[in-house]
Motif scaffolding. Structure first.
Motif, mmCIF file in Angstrom:
data_model
loop_
_atom_site.group_PDB
_atom_site.id
_atom_site.type_symbol
_atom_site.label_atom_id
_atom_site.label_comp_id
_atom_site.label_asym_id
_atom_site.label_seq_id
_atom_site.Cartn_x
_atom_site.Cartn_y
_atom_site.Cartn_z
ATOM 1 N N SER A 300 0.817 -1.217 0.000
ATOM 2 C CA SER A 300 0.000 0.000 0.000
ATOM 3 C C SER A 300 0.849 1.265 0.000
ATOM 4 N N LYS A 301 2.072 1.168 0.545
ATOM 5 C CA LYS A 301 2.920 2.349 0.584
ATOM 6 C C LYS A 301 4.376 1.931 0.756
ATOM 7 N N VAL A 302 5.255 2.569 -0.001
ATOM 8 C CA VAL A 302 6.696 2.311 0.101
ATOM 9 C C VAL A 302 7.344 3.528 0.744
ATOM 10 N N PRO A 304 11.104 4.950 2.978
ATOM 11 C CA PRO A 304 12.547 4.677 3.011
ATOM 12 C C PRO A 304 12.951 3.514 3.911
ATOM 13 N N PHE A 305 12.167 3.237 4.962
ATOM 14 C CA PHE A 305 12.558 2.200 5.910
ATOM 15 C C PHE A 305 11.821 0.878 5.688
ATOM 16 N N GLY A 306 11.008 0.786 4.631
ATOM 17 C CA GLY A 306 10.311 -0.461 4.371
ATOM 18 C C GLY A 306 9.069 -0.270 3.532
ATOM 19 N N ALA A 307 8.110 -1.149 3.737
ATOM 20 C CA ALA A 307 6.868 -1.060 2.972
ATOM 21 C C ALA A 307 5.694 -1.504 3.835
ATOM 22 N N PHE A 308 4.592 -0.783 3.695
ATOM 23 C CA PHE A 308 3.362 -1.176 4.372
ATOM 24 C C PHE A 308 2.578 -2.086 3.438
ATOM 25 N N VAL A 309 2.077 -3.175 4.001
ATOM 26 C CA VAL A 309 1.388 -4.181 3.198
ATOM 27 C C VAL A 309 -0.003 -4.409 3.767
ATOM 28 N N THR A 310 -1.007 -4.281 2.901
ATOM 29 C CA THR A 310 -2.393 -4.549 3.298
ATOM 30 C C THR A 310 -2.687 -6.035 3.137
ATOM 31 N N LEU A 311 -3.189 -6.641 4.232
ATOM 32 C CA LEU A 311 -3.470 -8.080 4.219
ATOM 33 C C LEU A 311 -4.940 -8.358 3.919
ATOM 34 N N GLY A 312 -5.768 -7.330 3.958
ATOM 35 C CA GLY A 312 -7.214 -7.511 3.801
ATOM 36 C C GLY A 312 -7.911 -7.214 5.111
ATOM 37 N N ASP A 313 -9.224 -6.992 5.074
ATOM 38 C CA ASP A 313 -10.008 -6.694 6.290
ATOM 39 C C ASP A 313 -9.501 -5.444 7.001
ATOM 40 N N ASN A 314 -8.965 -4.475 6.229
ATOM 41 C CA ASN A 314 -8.419 -3.237 6.806
ATOM 42 C C ASN A 314 -7.250 -3.496 7.754
ATOM 43 N N VAL A 319 6.645 -4.358 6.543
ATOM 44 C CA VAL A 319 7.828 -5.149 6.206
ATOM 45 C C VAL A 319 9.006 -4.190 6.293
ATOM 46 N N HIS A 320 9.807 -4.347 7.334
ATOM 47 C CA HIS A 320 10.966 -3.468 7.468
ATOM 48 C C HIS A 320 11.980 -3.790 6.370
ATOM 49 N N ILE A 321 12.780 -2.810 5.998
ATOM 50 C CA ILE A 321 13.768 -2.986 4.920
ATOM 51 C C ILE A 321 14.683 -4.182 5.183
ATOM 52 N N SER A 322 14.934 -4.453 6.477
ATOM 53 C CA SER A 322 15.821 -5.573 6.832
ATOM 54 C C SER A 322 15.140 -6.924 6.646
ATOM 55 N N GLU A 323 13.801 -6.928 6.448
ATOM 56 C CA GLU A 323 13.031 -8.163 6.281
ATOM 57 C C GLU A 323 12.583 -8.373 4.834
ATOM 58 N N MET A 324 13.168 -7.604 3.916
ATOM 59 C CA MET A 324 12.774 -7.729 2.513
ATOM 60 C C MET A 324 13.595 -8.746 1.744
ATOM 61 N N SER A 325 14.859 -8.831 2.069
ATOM 62 C CA SER A 325 15.741 -9.744 1.323
ATOM 63 C C SER A 325 16.947 -10.106 2.169
ATOM 64 N N LYS A 337 7.138 -2.360 -5.302
ATOM 65 C CA LYS A 337 6.521 -1.130 -5.790
ATOM 66 C C LYS A 337 5.098 -1.067 -5.232
ATOM 67 N N GLN A 338 4.582 0.142 -5.108
ATOM 68 C CA GLN A 338 3.219 0.320 -4.611
ATOM 69 C C GLN A 338 2.229 -0.395 -5.533
ATOM 70 N N GLY A 339 1.306 -1.156 -4.918
ATOM 71 C CA GLY A 339 0.318 -1.902 -5.671
ATOM 72 C C GLY A 339 0.726 -3.324 -6.006
ATOM 73 N N GLN A 340 1.962 -3.686 -5.681
ATOM 74 C CA GLN A 340 2.484 -5.028 -6.004
ATOM 75 C C GLN A 340 1.956 -6.060 -5.016
#
Length: 424
Positions: A300-302, A304-314, A319-325, A337-340
């Protein structure tokens, strides 16, 4: 002080004319305008009262001089045989009569009494006898003016409701030259409310639930009257869902149940919560996402320190940058990317803070695929420093989340407090 002339009624039925004239010359008191006299009511007319004060003729009190109240019936003020005090207005009218005033004699007495209470800061009590432009007129022995703005703690729209009622007030201004007496009921109510505030504050504890009434709504929240003291429900504490304006949730006059979040005795401030009196729907929803499960989400939003991810049901997690790869990345944009659509693993749930920590690299490891990193994407100059700071704090997830909250959602507390002070 004006001297009171002592008078008495003399029986002249057995006295000759010569003796009578001699007695008149020797016994009748000479009255001056402004003197206070005493006498007996001997006759009531529709527009005047006759009083025997031992003068050669009876004194007359016009109905307008009987009372500070307007358009009175003389029979409502005095009775035959009443012993009254009056002030001499005129030694002789066109009919040769002594003109008197009962209300002005009472005014002289009342002024002294009211002035003493004014100096002592004591309360006066009077009936509301008129509603005039800008306020009320009280009978306190003289006409006391109570401005509309000083009738109650808040502006009163309908002053007629006070007509005929006894009201306690304090004299705040006296001007003898202008015959002006100004009263305030509000100052008494404020003093009483201050005492109530102290008593209520001393009994309040964090977590206590109380019933109250919404007294006013402002952009940053709603004030609730707890019965003598107002507490603030900040806009963020009105509902578990996002609120654009407090009027979406409450209206002035609504009866509500609130929870005490904080009590500041020094500043006499109470922080309240409305949403705390209902179950947080978020807690029910996150039951569908237990720790350790892998779920589908959408970015839902990227940041600098990570990305917010919508799981459903609001429900949204980070996902912190250190937990991406497992590989080093300079910016989250190299991975998402946003919307991915992404696969994430639920790592931690914090019910108190309504936070979910997610991991893309753990989900990839469990499912056996690699996270692609686009190294051609470089962080912008302004973003490079925040990324480095975020990586440095990667080991302290709580500190990072605090930084996220401050950077994305928090309203400056100082601004809110200044606004509360302005409102008060």
């Amino acid at each position: 002080m004006t001297e009171i002339k002592n008078t008495s009624v003399i029986d002249f039925s057995d006295v000759s004319d010569d003796e009578l004239n001699a007695l008149i010359d020797g016994t009748l008191t000479d009255f001056d305008e402004g003197d206070l006299v005493e006498g007996t009511v001997v006759k009531l007319e529709h527009d005047e009262v006759l009083v025997d004060i031992g003068f050669k003729s009876e004194g007359v009190i016009p109905s307008r001089e009987l009372s500070i109240r307007k358009d009175v019936d003389p029979s409502e003020i005095v009775n035959l045989g009443d012993h009254i005090e009056a002030l001499v207005l005129q030694k002789e009218d066109k009919d040769g009569r002594l003109v008197l005033s009962k209300k002005r004699a009472e005014y002289e007495r009342a002024w002294i009494q009211v002035e003493e209470k004014f100096k002592a800061g004591e309360v006066v009590t009077g009936e509301v006898i008129e509603v005039v432009k800008g306020g009320l007129i009280l009978d306190i022995g003289l006409r006391g003016f109570l401005p509309a703005s000083l009738v109650d703690l808040r502006r009163v729209k309908d002053l007629d409701m006070y007509l005929g009622n006894e009201i306690e007030a304090r004299v705040i201004e006296m001007d003898r030259n202008r015959n002006n007496v100004v009263l305030s009921r509000r100052v008494l109510l404020e003093e009483g409310r201050k005492q109530e505030r102290s008593e209520i504050l001393s009994k309040l504890t964090k977590g206590m639930r109380l019933k109250g009434q919404v007294s006013s709504i402002v952009d940053f929240g709603a004030f609730v009257d707890l019965g003598g003291i107002d507490g603030l429900v900040h806009i963020s504490e009105l509902s578990w869902n996002h609120v654009n304006h407090p009027s979406e949730v409450v209206k002035v006059g609504d009866e509500v149940e609130v929870e005490v979040l904080d009590v500041d005795l020094a500043r006499e401030r109470i922080s309240l919560g409305l949403k705390q009196t209902t179950e947080d729907p978020w807690l029910k929803l996150v039951e569908n996402y237990p720790v350790g499960t892998i779920v589908d989400g959408n970015v839902s939003k990227v940041v600098p320190f990570g990305a917010f991810v919508t799981l459903g049901d609001n429900i949204e997690g980070l996902v912190h940058i250190s937990e991406m790869s497992n590989n080093h990345i300079d910016t989250p944009a190299q991975v998402v990317k946003q919307g991915q659509d992404v696969k994430v693993k639920v790592m931690e749930i914090n019910p108190e803070r309504r936070r979910i920590s997610l991991s893309m690299k753990e989900a990839a490891a469990d499912l056996g695929f690699e996270i692609e990193v686009d190294e051609s994407v470089k962080p912008e100059g302004a973003d490079a420093e925040p990324v480095a700071a975020a990586e440095a704090e990667a080991a302290d997830g709580e500190a990072v989340i605090e930084a996220i909250e401050e950077a994305t959602t928090a309203e400056p507390e100082a601004t809110a407090e200044e606004t509360v002070e302005d409102a008060e």
